[in-house]
Write a protein that holds these residues in place. Structure first.
Motif, PDB file in Angstrom:
ATOM      1  N   MET A 167       0.852  -1.201   0.000  1.00 10.93           N
ATOM      2  CA  MET A 167       0.000   0.000   0.000  1.00 10.93           C
ATOM      3  C   MET A 167       0.887   1.250   0.000  1.00 10.93           C
ATOM      4  SD  MET A 167      -2.977   1.157   2.682  1.00 10.93           S
ATOM      5  CE  MET A 167      -1.821   1.405   4.009  1.00 10.93           C
ATOM      6  N   THR A 168       0.531   2.190  -0.841  1.00 10.47           N
ATOM      7  CA  THR A 168       1.294   3.425  -0.967  1.00 10.47           C
ATOM      8  C   THR A 168       0.731   4.485  -0.025  1.00 10.47           C
ATOM      9  OG1 THR A 168       1.737   2.927  -3.282  1.00 10.47           O
ATOM     10  CG2 THR A 168       2.093   5.200  -2.555  1.00 10.47           C
ATOM     11  N   ALA A 169       1.621   5.124   0.773  1.00 12.16           N
ATOM     12  CA  ALA A 169       1.169   6.199   1.658  1.00 12.16           C
ATOM     13  C   ALA A 169       0.765   7.424   0.845  1.00 12.16           C
ATOM     14  CB  ALA A 169       2.282   6.560   2.636  1.00 12.16           C
ATOM     15  N   PHE A 170      -0.230   8.145   1.356  1.00 16.03           N
ATOM     16  CA  PHE A 170      -0.739   9.361   0.706  1.00 16.03           C
ATOM     17  C   PHE A 170      -1.168   9.090  -0.733  1.00 16.03           C
ATOM     18  CE2 PHE A 170       2.054  11.002   4.062  1.00 16.03           C
ATOM     19  CZ  PHE A 170       1.159  11.830   4.723  1.00 16.03           C
ATOM     20  N   ASP A 171      -1.815   7.939  -0.920  1.00 17.82           N
ATOM     21  CA  ASP A 171      -2.393   7.624  -2.228  1.00 17.82           C
ATOM     22  C   ASP A 171      -3.737   8.341  -2.317  1.00 17.82           C
ATOM     23  OD1 ASP A 171      -3.555   6.623  -4.476  1.00 17.82           O
ATOM     24  OD2 ASP A 171      -3.162   4.508  -4.011  1.00 17.82           O
ATOM     25  N   TRP A 172      -3.792   9.453  -3.033  1.00 17.84           N
ATOM     26  CA  TRP A 172      -4.992  10.296  -3.057  1.00 17.84           C
ATOM     27  C   TRP A 172      -6.183   9.570  -3.671  1.00 17.84           C
ATOM     28  CZ3 TRP A 172      -5.016  14.186   0.052  1.00 17.84           C
ATOM     29  CH2 TRP A 172      -3.801  14.810   0.382  1.00 17.84           C
ATOM     30  N   GLN A 173      -5.949   8.713  -4.646  1.00 20.47           N
ATOM     31  CA  GLN A 173      -7.046   7.927  -5.210  1.00 20.47           C
ATOM     32  C   GLN A 173      -7.684   7.050  -4.135  1.00 20.47           C
ATOM     33  OE1 GLN A 173      -8.557   7.742  -8.194  1.00 20.47           O
ATOM     34  NE2 GLN A 173      -9.824   5.966  -7.649  1.00 20.47           N
ATOM     35  N   ARG A 174      -6.836   6.381  -3.313  1.00 21.83           N
ATOM     36  CA  ARG A 174      -7.352   5.533  -2.235  1.00 21.83           C
ATOM     37  C   ARG A 174      -8.009   6.357  -1.137  1.00 21.83           C
ATOM     38  NH1 ARG A 174      -5.099   4.550   2.429  1.00 21.83           N
ATOM     39  NH2 ARG A 174      -3.066   5.320   1.720  1.00 21.83           N
ATOM     40  N   MET A 175      -7.403   7.502  -0.795  1.00 23.49           N
ATOM     41  CA  MET A 175      -7.914   8.316   0.294  1.00 23.49           C
ATOM     42  C   MET A 175      -9.237   8.977  -0.055  1.00 23.49           C
ATOM     43  SD  MET A 175      -4.314  10.065   1.511  1.00 23.49           S
ATOM     44  CE  MET A 175      -5.117  11.217   2.628  1.00 23.49           C
ATOM     45  N   LEU A 176      -9.399   9.405  -1.292  1.00 20.98           N
ATOM     46  CA  LEU A 176     -10.577  10.188  -1.671  1.00 20.98           C
ATOM     47  C   LEU A 176     -11.692   9.339  -2.265  1.00 20.98           C
ATOM     48  CD1 LEU A 176      -8.869  13.344  -3.228  1.00 20.98           C
ATOM     49  CD2 LEU A 176      -9.816  13.069  -0.929  1.00 20.98           C
ATOM     50  N   LEU A 177     -11.346   8.333  -3.053  1.00 13.34           N
ATOM     51  CA  LEU A 177     -12.374   7.581  -3.764  1.00 13.34           C
ATOM     52  C   LEU A 177     -12.354   6.090  -3.461  1.00 13.34           C
ATOM     53  CD1 LEU A 177     -12.189   9.295  -7.274  1.00 13.34           C
ATOM     54  CD2 LEU A 177     -14.067   9.443  -5.626  1.00 13.34           C
ATOM     55  N   GLY A 178     -11.257   5.595  -2.929  1.00 13.13           N
ATOM     56  CA  GLY A 178     -11.158   4.158  -2.712  1.00 13.13           C
ATOM     57  C   GLY A 178     -11.067   3.434  -4.039  1.00 13.13           C
ATOM     58  N   ASP A 179     -11.897   2.376  -4.202  1.00 13.48           N
ATOM     59  CA  ASP A 179     -11.854   1.574  -5.415  1.00 13.48           C
ATOM     60  C   ASP A 179     -12.880   2.001  -6.454  1.00 13.48           C
ATOM     61  OD1 ASP A 179      -9.840   0.007  -4.300  1.00 13.48           O
ATOM     62  OD2 ASP A 179     -11.293  -1.356  -3.348  1.00 13.48           O
ATOM     63  N   VAL A 180     -13.670   3.034  -6.165  1.00  8.94           N
ATOM     64  CA  VAL A 180     -14.726   3.430  -7.101  1.00  8.94           C
ATOM     65  C   VAL A 180     -14.204   4.496  -8.054  1.00  8.94           C
ATOM     66  CG1 VAL A 180     -16.518   2.904  -5.407  1.00  8.94           C
ATOM     67  CG2 VAL A 180     -15.613   5.223  -5.539  1.00  8.94           C
ATOM     68  N   PRO A 181     -14.779   4.575  -9.252  1.00  7.91           N
ATOM     69  CA  PRO A 181     -14.344   5.601 -10.202  1.00  7.91           C
ATOM     70  C   PRO A 181     -14.887   6.969  -9.828  1.00  7.91           C
ATOM     71  CG  PRO A 181     -16.138   4.324 -11.125  1.00  7.91           C
ATOM     72  CD  PRO A 181     -15.776   3.657  -9.825  1.00  7.91           C
ATOM     73  N   LEU A 182     -14.332   8.011 -10.418  1.00  9.71           N
ATOM     74  CA  LEU A 182     -14.751   9.382 -10.142  1.00  9.71           C
ATOM     75  C   LEU A 182     -16.217   9.594 -10.480  1.00  9.71           C
ATOM     76  CD1 LEU A 182     -13.877  12.229  -9.261  1.00  9.71           C
ATOM     77  CD2 LEU A 182     -13.287  12.698 -11.651  1.00  9.71           C
ATOM     78  N   LEU A 183     -16.716   8.916 -11.510  1.00  9.92           N
ATOM     79  CA  LEU A 183     -18.103   9.080 -11.921  1.00  9.92           C
ATOM     80  C   LEU A 183     -19.090   8.620 -10.851  1.00  9.92           C
ATOM     81  CD1 LEU A 183     -19.813  10.029 -14.319  1.00  9.92           C
ATOM     82  CD2 LEU A 183     -19.787   7.676 -15.195  1.00  9.92           C
ATOM     83  N   PHE A 184     -18.593   7.771  -9.902  1.00 11.30           N
ATOM     84  CA  PHE A 184     -19.470   7.289  -8.828  1.00 11.30           C
ATOM     85  C   PHE A 184     -19.982   8.436  -7.963  1.00 11.30           C
ATOM     86  CE2 PHE A 184     -20.091   5.443  -4.519  1.00 11.30           C
ATOM     87  CZ  PHE A 184     -21.165   4.618  -4.825  1.00 11.30           C
ATOM     88  N   LEU A 185     -19.249   9.557  -7.923  1.00 11.17           N
ATOM     89  CA  LEU A 185     -19.721  10.713  -7.157  1.00 11.17           C
ATOM     90  C   LEU A 185     -21.060  11.202  -7.673  1.00 11.17           C
ATOM     91  CD1 LEU A 185     -16.416  12.769  -6.673  1.00 11.17           C
ATOM     92  CD2 LEU A 185     -17.543  11.215  -5.066  1.00 11.17           C
ATOM     93  N   GLY A 186     -21.264  11.124  -8.979  1.00 10.58           N
ATOM     94  CA  GLY A 186     -22.559  11.491  -9.534  1.00 10.58           C
ATOM     95  C   GLY A 186     -23.655  10.548  -9.082  1.00 10.58           C
TER      96      GLY A 186
END
Length: 230
Positions: free
Chosen positions: A1-20
């Motif tokens: 696991m990479t520290a300060f992985d912004w993709q993991r911290m902000l969205l986890g495993d879901v794509p950006l479109l999931f916010l919609g």
């Protein structure tokens, strides 16, 4: 696991479109809860009974799940809404036809103050501290119990107070915080004192110790006689 992985911290495993999708799910949950409140005919949370609060919390839990979890479909939440609405309507109808069932579900108003005195039988069965009770009285402009002719605790937790007219007001137990209210078992000077447990007032002489004839408590506080400011 990479520290300060912004993709993991902000969205986890879901794509950006999931916010919609989350926005659509949150809108769905909001509409479901809002429609329930409108259909139930209530104007605010302060008017909710215990039964209605349980229904809202159950619906809110289902609505919260559907807002955030991608594996929770929308139609089951809609079924939760329909089921709770039917349950609510059936319960209300039953309460209209059965006073005993209504009292069991929602409780009865409880008289807690009468003629400037606590109703001890009522207070002993209420799960409320004296500090909380005094705060409720102060928030309605009460300085001492002698100002209150009748106090009723409603089924929704609100307190209804009816006051003496100024000529009929009597000395009473102070409801001010501890730093503004002295308490004694041996009174320091002659005057009218109030029992700190039930509000009974009586004149006492300097240095006197006494048990309250109403509740047998032995702690007294100087009775106040200020008129209520409107």
């Amino acid at each position: 696991m990479t520290a300060f992985d912004w993709q993991r911290m902000l969205l986890g495993d879901v794509p950006l479109l999931f916010l919609g999708e989350v926005a659509v799910r949150a809108l769905f949950a909001f509409v479901v809860v809002f429609v329930f409140l409108k259909v139930s005919g209530r104007r605010g949370i302060r008017q909710l009974s215990l039964f209605e609060l349980v229904v809202i919390l159950t619906l809110g839990s289902a609505a919260g799940d559907v807002s955030f979890y991608d594996d929770v479909p929308l139609l089951p939440v809609a079924m939760v809404f329909v089921t709770l609405l039917v349950l609510y309507r059936a319960t209300v109808m039953t309460m209209r036809h059965s006073e005993r069932f209504s009292d069991w579900m929602e409780g009865k108003p409880v008289t807690i103050i009468k003629d400037g005195l606590y109703e001890l039988n009522s207070l002993d069965h209420l799960n409320i501290s004296s500090d909380e009770f005094f705060m409720e009285l102060r928030q309605q402009g009460v300085e001492h119990l002698g100002q209150v002719r009748l106090g009723i605790l409603e089924t929704d937790g609100d307190m209804s107070l009816y006051f003496f007219a100024a000529p009929d007001m009597k000395p009473g137990l102070s409801v001010l915080p501890g730093e503004h209210r002295s308490e004694y078992q041996q009174v320091p000077e002659a005057g009218t004192y109030a029992c700190v447990r039930c509000g009974h007032t009586q004149p006492m002489s300097s240095g006197q110790q006494a048990s309250c004839p109403r509740c047998k408590q032995r702690t007294w506080s100087p009775a106040l006689s200020h008129e209520r400011l409107r």
